[in-house]
Design a protein around this motif. Structure first.
Motif, PDB file in Angstrom:
ATOM      1  N   GLU A  42       0.813  -1.227   0.000  1.00 18.21           N
ATOM      2  CA  GLU A  42       0.000   0.000   0.000  1.00 18.21           C
ATOM      3  C   GLU A  42       0.841   1.268   0.000  1.00 18.21           C
ATOM      4  O   GLU A  42       0.569   2.189  -0.761  1.00 18.21           O
ATOM      5  N   GLY A  43       1.854   1.319   0.833  1.00 16.43           N
ATOM      6  CA  GLY A  43       2.675   2.520   0.886  1.00 16.43           C
ATOM      7  C   GLY A  43       3.798   2.314   1.878  1.00 16.43           C
ATOM      8  O   GLY A  43       3.714   1.440   2.733  1.00 16.43           O
ATOM      9  N   GLU A  48      10.901   2.121   5.526  1.00 13.63           N
ATOM     10  CA  GLU A  48      10.983   2.269   4.074  1.00 13.63           C
ATOM     11  C   GLU A  48      11.240   3.728   3.709  1.00 13.63           C
ATOM     12  O   GLU A  48      12.037   4.036   2.828  1.00 13.63           O
ATOM     13  N   PRO A  54      11.203  -0.505  -0.636  1.00 12.66           N
ATOM     14  CA  PRO A  54       9.963  -1.077  -0.114  1.00 12.66           C
ATOM     15  C   PRO A  54      10.216  -2.291   0.790  1.00 12.66           C
ATOM     16  O   PRO A  54      11.168  -3.046   0.568  1.00 12.66           O
ATOM     17  N   PHE A  55       9.354  -2.458   1.781  1.00 11.24           N
ATOM     18  CA  PHE A  55       9.340  -3.657   2.623  1.00 11.24           C
ATOM     19  C   PHE A  55      10.713  -3.995   3.191  1.00 11.24           C
ATOM     20  O   PHE A  55      11.252  -5.089   2.949  1.00 11.24           O
ATOM     21  N   ASN A  81       4.627  -0.201  -4.467  1.00 14.09           N
ATOM     22  CA  ASN A  81       3.499   0.193  -3.627  1.00 14.09           C
ATOM     23  C   ASN A  81       2.516   1.054  -4.417  1.00 14.09           C
ATOM     24  O   ASN A  81       2.872   1.641  -5.445  1.00 14.09           O
ATOM     25  N   HIS A 155      -1.931  -8.602   3.906  1.00 19.31           N
ATOM     26  CA  HIS A 155      -0.705  -7.811   4.003  1.00 19.31           C
ATOM     27  C   HIS A 155       0.203  -8.413   5.081  1.00 19.31           C
ATOM     28  O   HIS A 155      -0.297  -8.840   6.136  1.00 19.31           O
TER      29      HIS A 155
HETATM   30  N1  URA Z   1       3.964  -1.792   3.915  1.00 17.28           N
HETATM   31  C1  URA Z   1       3.682  -1.558   2.616  1.00 17.28           C
HETATM   32  O1  URA Z   1       2.547  -1.634   2.191  1.00 17.28           O
HETATM   33  N2  URA Z   1       4.683  -1.246   1.823  1.00 17.28           N
HETATM   34  C2  URA Z   1       5.958  -1.162   2.230  1.00 17.28           C
HETATM   35  O2  URA Z   1       6.824  -0.874   1.414  1.00 17.28           O
HETATM   36  C3  URA Z   1       6.209  -1.435   3.583  1.00 17.28           C
HETATM   37  C4  URA Z   1       5.210  -1.739   4.422  1.00 17.28           C
END
Ligand code: URA
Length: 186
Positions: A42-43, A48, A54-55, A81, A155
């Motif tokens: 999602e974001g 991050e 990301p992640f 994302n 998620h």
């Molecule tokens: N959650 C997300 O949705 N994206 C990321 O990059 C990290 C955590």
């Protein structure tokens, strides 16, 4: 410069929405170009935002373990994302923030030409599969749009909060692995 690098440069300068004012880094996305499988969260969260990838926080560690169940790693899939800048306090990205940002993801997907897209959580599923997508009821189901297969799973952050969702997610991951083999993505 590659088309993806040019898009990244443009994205790094973005001020399309107010999230640009509070970000440390734009989190554009990582992975090989092209990629047969794309994972969409999602974001960015706090880690991050600090690292620009990301992640990479706790949810990211779990995502790495989930990828290994599908015989994948960050080296052979793309991770992005819906929004590229961190929403304050990790709240859900607002519809207008998603609208301001989705063009970048659409361009990434056009360049990547994936055969499969895996939505991580309800925000990505509602944006990429169907606005009324219900993650509790529809996770693990497959749909097809313009020759691309879509599915959604819980998620990784939801799986950290609620371990009772993990067995269902394990089954979904096996289904993704099966589809990836059939489509010769792995
Ligand atoms: N959650 C997300 O949705 N994206 C990321 O990059 C990290 C955590």
């Amino acid at each position: 410069m590659s088309e993806m690098d040019a898009l990244r440069e443009r994205c790094l300068q973005c001020s399309n929405c107010p999230l640009a004012r509070t970000r440390n880094h734009v989190v554009f996305g990582v992975g090989p170009v092209p990629s047969k499988i794309v994972f969409v969260g999602e974001g960015p969260g706090q880690q991050e935002d600090l690292r620009g990838e990301p992640f990479v926080g706790a949810a990211g560690q779990l995502l790495d373990e989930m990828l290994s169940i599908i015989d994948l790693s960050r080296q052979n899939c793309y991770i992005a994302n819906i929004v590229k800048c961190r929403p304050p306090q990790n709240r859900d990205p607002l519809p207008e923030e998603q609208d301001a940002c989705i063009g970048y993801l659409n361009e990434q997907l056009r360049i990547l030409q994936p055969k499969m897209i895996v939505c991580l959580g309800r925000i990505a599923a509602m944006r990429l599969i169907r606005p009324e997508f219900r993650i509790t009821r529809e996770h693990g189901q497959w749909s097809q749009k313009d020759g691309v297969f879509y599915t959604a799973i819980y998620h990784p952050s939801a799986l950290l909060r609620d371990v009772s969702k993990r067995p269902e997610t394990f089954a979904d991951l096996l289904s993704i692995r099966e589809k990836a083999r059939t489509l010769k993505c792995i």
